[in-house]
Design a protein around this motif. Structure first.
Motif, PDB file in Angstrom:
ATOM      1  N   PHE A  96       0.829  -1.199   0.000  1.00  0.00           N
ATOM      2  CA  PHE A  96       0.000   0.000   0.000  1.00  0.00           C
ATOM      3  C   PHE A  96       0.868   1.255   0.000  1.00  0.00           C
ATOM      4  O   PHE A  96       1.879   1.325   0.716  1.00  0.00           O
ATOM      5  CB  PHE A  96      -0.925   0.009   1.214  1.00  0.00           C
ATOM      6  CG  PHE A  96      -2.007  -1.035   1.154  1.00  0.00           C
ATOM      7  CD1 PHE A  96      -3.148  -0.820   0.411  1.00  0.00           C
ATOM      8  CD2 PHE A  96      -1.860  -2.235   1.841  1.00  0.00           C
ATOM      9  CE1 PHE A  96      -4.144  -1.790   0.332  1.00  0.00           C
ATOM     10  CE2 PHE A  96      -2.849  -3.209   1.775  1.00  0.00           C
ATOM     11  CZ  PHE A  96      -3.995  -2.978   1.022  1.00  0.00           C
ATOM     12  N   ALA A  97       0.440   2.245  -0.774  1.00  0.00           N
ATOM     13  CA  ALA A  97       1.211   3.480  -0.891  1.00  0.00           C
ATOM     14  C   ALA A  97       1.260   4.251   0.415  1.00  0.00           C
ATOM     15  O   ALA A  97       2.215   4.982   0.671  1.00  0.00           O
ATOM     16  CB  ALA A  97       0.598   4.362  -1.987  1.00  0.00           C
ATOM     17  N   GLU A  98       0.253   4.087   1.260  1.00  0.00           N
ATOM     18  CA  GLU A  98       0.229   4.809   2.537  1.00  0.00           C
ATOM     19  C   GLU A  98       0.998   4.089   3.643  1.00  0.00           C
ATOM     20  O   GLU A  98       1.092   4.586   4.765  1.00  0.00           O
ATOM     21  CB  GLU A  98      -1.213   5.077   2.989  1.00  0.00           C
ATOM     22  CG  GLU A  98      -2.055   3.851   3.228  1.00  0.00           C
ATOM     23  CD  GLU A  98      -2.854   3.426   2.018  1.00  0.00           C
ATOM     24  OE1 GLU A  98      -4.024   3.025   2.205  1.00  0.00           O
ATOM     25  OE2 GLU A  98      -2.338   3.497   0.895  1.00  0.00           O
ATOM     26  N   ASN A  99       1.552   2.925   3.330  1.00  0.00           N
ATOM     27  CA  ASN A  99       2.354   2.167   4.302  1.00  0.00           C
ATOM     28  C   ASN A  99       3.384   1.342   3.524  1.00  0.00           C
ATOM     29  O   ASN A  99       3.322   0.124   3.481  1.00  0.00           O
ATOM     30  CB  ASN A  99       1.453   1.270   5.154  1.00  0.00           C
ATOM     31  CG  ASN A  99       2.212   0.590   6.269  1.00  0.00           C
ATOM     32  OD1 ASN A  99       3.268   1.048   6.701  1.00  0.00           O
ATOM     33  ND2 ASN A  99       1.696  -0.528   6.742  1.00  0.00           N
ATOM     34  N   MET A 100       4.342   2.011   2.954  1.00  0.00           N
ATOM     35  CA  MET A 100       5.276   1.350   2.039  1.00  0.00           C
ATOM     36  C   MET A 100       6.276   0.463   2.761  1.00  0.00           C
ATOM     37  O   MET A 100       6.812   0.850   3.802  1.00  0.00           O
ATOM     38  CB  MET A 100       6.038   2.408   1.229  1.00  0.00           C
ATOM     39  CG  MET A 100       5.186   3.241   0.313  1.00  0.00           C
ATOM     40  SD  MET A 100       6.227   4.283  -0.732  1.00  0.00           S
ATOM     41  CE  MET A 100       5.295   5.802  -0.724  1.00  0.00           C
ATOM     42  N   PRO A 101       6.557  -0.715   2.207  1.00  0.00           N
ATOM     43  CA  PRO A 101       7.493  -1.657   2.831  1.00  0.00           C
ATOM     44  C   PRO A 101       8.946  -1.364   2.446  1.00  0.00           C
ATOM     45  O   PRO A 101       9.677  -2.249   2.000  1.00  0.00           O
ATOM     46  CB  PRO A 101       7.026  -3.010   2.283  1.00  0.00           C
ATOM     47  CG  PRO A 101       6.514  -2.675   0.915  1.00  0.00           C
ATOM     48  CD  PRO A 101       5.874  -1.313   1.041  1.00  0.00           C
ATOM     49  N   PHE A 102       9.353  -0.094   2.612  1.00  0.00           N
ATOM     50  CA  PHE A 102      10.696   0.311   2.237  1.00  0.00           C
ATOM     51  C   PHE A 102      11.372   1.033   3.402  1.00  0.00           C
ATOM     52  O   PHE A 102      10.707   1.659   4.232  1.00  0.00           O
ATOM     53  CB  PHE A 102      10.672   1.252   1.026  1.00  0.00           C
ATOM     54  CG  PHE A 102      10.042   0.662  -0.198  1.00  0.00           C
ATOM     55  CD1 PHE A 102      10.557  -0.483  -0.780  1.00  0.00           C
ATOM     56  CD2 PHE A 102       8.930   1.259  -0.782  1.00  0.00           C
ATOM     57  CE1 PHE A 102       9.974  -1.036  -1.915  1.00  0.00           C
ATOM     58  CE2 PHE A 102       8.346   0.735  -1.908  1.00  0.00           C
ATOM     59  CZ  PHE A 102       8.865  -0.432  -2.476  1.00  0.00           C
ATOM     60  N   ALA A 103      12.703   0.968   3.404  1.00  0.00           N
ATOM     61  CA  ALA A 103      13.482   1.691   4.403  1.00  0.00           C
ATOM     62  C   ALA A 103      13.446   3.191   4.116  1.00  0.00           C
ATOM     63  O   ALA A 103      13.100   3.634   3.016  1.00  0.00           O
ATOM     64  CB  ALA A 103      14.928   1.189   4.393  1.00  0.00           C
ATOM     65  N   ASP A 104      13.814   3.973   5.121  1.00  0.00           N
ATOM     66  CA  ASP A 104      13.904   5.419   4.954  1.00  0.00           C
ATOM     67  C   ASP A 104      15.005   5.773   3.956  1.00  0.00           C
ATOM     68  O   ASP A 104      16.003   5.051   3.824  1.00  0.00           O
ATOM     69  CB  ASP A 104      14.222   6.096   6.285  1.00  0.00           C
ATOM     70  CG  ASP A 104      13.134   5.896   7.337  1.00  0.00           C
ATOM     71  OD1 ASP A 104      12.062   5.355   6.985  1.00  0.00           O
ATOM     72  OD2 ASP A 104      13.356   6.294   8.492  1.00  0.00           O
ATOM     73  N   GLU A 130       4.618   9.292   3.489  1.00  0.00           N
ATOM     74  CA  GLU A 130       5.426   8.122   3.175  1.00  0.00           C
ATOM     75  C   GLU A 130       6.427   8.408   2.048  1.00  0.00           C
ATOM     76  O   GLU A 130       7.570   7.943   2.092  1.00  0.00           O
ATOM     77  CB  GLU A 130       4.530   6.948   2.780  1.00  0.00           C
ATOM     78  CG  GLU A 130       3.960   6.176   3.944  1.00  0.00           C
ATOM     79  CD  GLU A 130       5.052   5.363   4.637  1.00  0.00           C
ATOM     80  OE1 GLU A 130       5.267   4.201   4.266  1.00  0.00           O
ATOM     81  OE2 GLU A 130       5.697   5.907   5.557  1.00  0.00           O
ATOM     82  N   VAL A 131       5.991   9.143   1.050  1.00  0.00           N
ATOM     83  CA  VAL A 131       6.901   9.504  -0.033  1.00  0.00           C
ATOM     84  C   VAL A 131       8.077  10.297   0.510  1.00  0.00           C
ATOM     85  O   VAL A 131       9.239  10.044   0.156  1.00  0.00           O
ATOM     86  CB  VAL A 131       6.164  10.307  -1.125  1.00  0.00           C
ATOM     87  CG1 VAL A 131       7.157  10.886  -2.129  1.00  0.00           C
ATOM     88  CG2 VAL A 131       5.152   9.426  -1.853  1.00  0.00           C
ATOM     89  N   TYR A 132       7.782  11.233   1.399  1.00  0.00           N
ATOM     90  CA  TYR A 132       8.859  12.031   2.008  1.00  0.00           C
ATOM     91  C   TYR A 132       9.825  11.119   2.767  1.00  0.00           C
ATOM     92  O   TYR A 132      11.045  11.294   2.702  1.00  0.00           O
ATOM     93  CB  TYR A 132       8.255  13.065   2.957  1.00  0.00           C
ATOM     94  CG  TYR A 132       9.257  14.086   3.454  1.00  0.00           C
ATOM     95  CD1 TYR A 132       9.478  15.261   2.743  1.00  0.00           C
ATOM     96  CD2 TYR A 132       9.981  13.860   4.615  1.00  0.00           C
ATOM     97  CE1 TYR A 132      10.402  16.200   3.192  1.00  0.00           C
ATOM     98  CE2 TYR A 132      10.903  14.790   5.071  1.00  0.00           C
ATOM     99  CZ  TYR A 132      11.108  15.951   4.358  1.00  0.00           C
ATOM    100  OH  TYR A 132      12.034  16.870   4.800  1.00  0.00           O
ATOM    101  N   ARG A 133       9.289  10.142   3.455  1.00  0.00           N
ATOM    102  CA  ARG A 133      10.120   9.242   4.258  1.00  0.00           C
ATOM    103  C   ARG A 133      11.066   8.416   3.395  1.00  0.00           C
ATOM    104  O   ARG A 133      12.249   8.264   3.729  1.00  0.00           O
ATOM    105  CB  ARG A 133       9.227   8.308   5.084  1.00  0.00           C
ATOM    106  CG  ARG A 133      10.003   7.320   5.957  1.00  0.00           C
ATOM    107  CD  ARG A 133       9.078   6.358   6.689  1.00  0.00           C
ATOM    108  NE  ARG A 133       8.385   5.431   5.799  1.00  0.00           N
ATOM    109  CZ  ARG A 133       8.917   4.327   5.289  1.00  0.00           C
ATOM    110  NH1 ARG A 133      10.195   4.014   5.553  1.00  0.00           N
ATOM    111  NH2 ARG A 133       8.210   3.532   4.507  1.00  0.00           N
ATOM    112  N   VAL A 134      10.565   7.859   2.295  1.00  0.00           N
ATOM    113  CA  VAL A 134      11.386   6.938   1.513  1.00  0.00           C
ATOM    114  C   VAL A 134      12.331   7.647   0.546  1.00  0.00           C
ATOM    115  O   VAL A 134      13.230   7.015  -0.019  1.00  0.00           O
ATOM    116  CB  VAL A 134      10.512   5.921   0.734  1.00  0.00           C
ATOM    117  CG1 VAL A 134       9.645   5.122   1.690  1.00  0.00           C
ATOM    118  CG2 VAL A 134       9.680   6.590  -0.352  1.00  0.00           C
ATOM    119  N   LEU A 135      12.148   8.949   0.362  1.00  0.00           N
ATOM    120  CA  LEU A 135      13.047   9.705  -0.508  1.00  0.00           C
ATOM    121  C   LEU A 135      14.341  10.059   0.220  1.00  0.00           C
ATOM    122  O   LEU A 135      14.341  10.360   1.414  1.00  0.00           O
ATOM    123  CB  LEU A 135      12.386  10.994  -0.973  1.00  0.00           C
ATOM    124  CG  LEU A 135      11.517  10.942  -2.227  1.00  0.00           C
ATOM    125  CD1 LEU A 135      10.818  12.282  -2.432  1.00  0.00           C
ATOM    126  CD2 LEU A 135      12.332  10.585  -3.463  1.00  0.00           C
TER     127      LEU A 135
END
Length: 208
Positions: A96-104, A130-135
């Motif tokens: 889900f885009a609102e809870n992405m399974p990626f590191a910061d 979330e986009v801000y977090r993973v970028l």
């Protein structure tokens, strides 16, 4: 509430593709539409790119021409299966885009095409967070989606399209200040570039 045409377009790939091609005529065709959001970016072979809500890989197939490190994320297992078949050169993750399974701080670029109008307002806020977090710091979030037409000639076509294929969330997006939301979440936002009589907007923003 979803319309019957919307359900059918997601069930049958040929119908979805046909609708996409028809809708993209106003910007010069689907190939141009799918590349609007990243046409001015300096993408290299090692650029870490996330194609957010990648669908069946419609934009992913262009992104892999620039980088060997493209990841597609989508919540639909069917879309992921289609993406893997259509564009095998990318990596795909179901989520889900609102809870992405990626590191910061993982990606240089996050791209999304005609997906944010599918989200409820609270979902949209979570996705931007979330986009801000993973970028990575200085990373780019680039998107293309609907915008209230500035040319009144385009309103009837947009209304018919929404009535046939969209839900209330698309109407809500027309009332949403996307640049303002991005700014609130720490992005440095360029002025939107408008296409198709103002009915489409491209926004590029940088993580500060």
């Amino acid at each position: 509430m979803a319309t019957i045409f919307r359900d059918l377009s997601y069930r049958y790939q040929w119908l979805y593709d046909g609708i996409s091609r028809l809708a993209a005529v106003s910007v010069g065709g689907e190939a141009r539409f799918r590349q609007l959001a990243f046409q001015d970016l300096k993408l290299q072979s090692d650029t870490q790119i996330l194609d957010l809500c990648c669908g069946s890989g419609q934009a992913t197939r262009f992104l892999v021409n620039f980088s060997k490190n493209v990841t597609g994320l989508d919540a639909s297992p069917l879309s992921i299966q289609r993406s893997q078949k259509n564009v095998p050169d990318a990596t795909y993750i179901e989520g889900f885009a609102e809870n992405m399974p990626f590191a910061d701080h993982l990606f240089d670029v996050v791209h999304t095409s005609a997906a944010l109008h599918e989200m409820q307002p609270e979902q949209l806020r979570k996705i931007i967070t979330e986009v801000y977090r993973v970028l990575k710091p200085g990373g780019i979030f680039t998107l293309v989606d609907f915008h209230p037409p500035t040319n009144p000639i385009f309103w009837p076509g947009l209304i018919v399209f929404f009535w046939l294929f969209e839900t209330e969330t698309a109407w809500k997006l027309l009332k949403t200040d996307l640049p303002g939301l991005l700014t609130e979440n720490g992005f440095d936002v360029k002025s939107p570039t408008l296409y198709a009589g103002g009915s489409l907007q491209v926004i590029q923003s940088r993580k500060i």
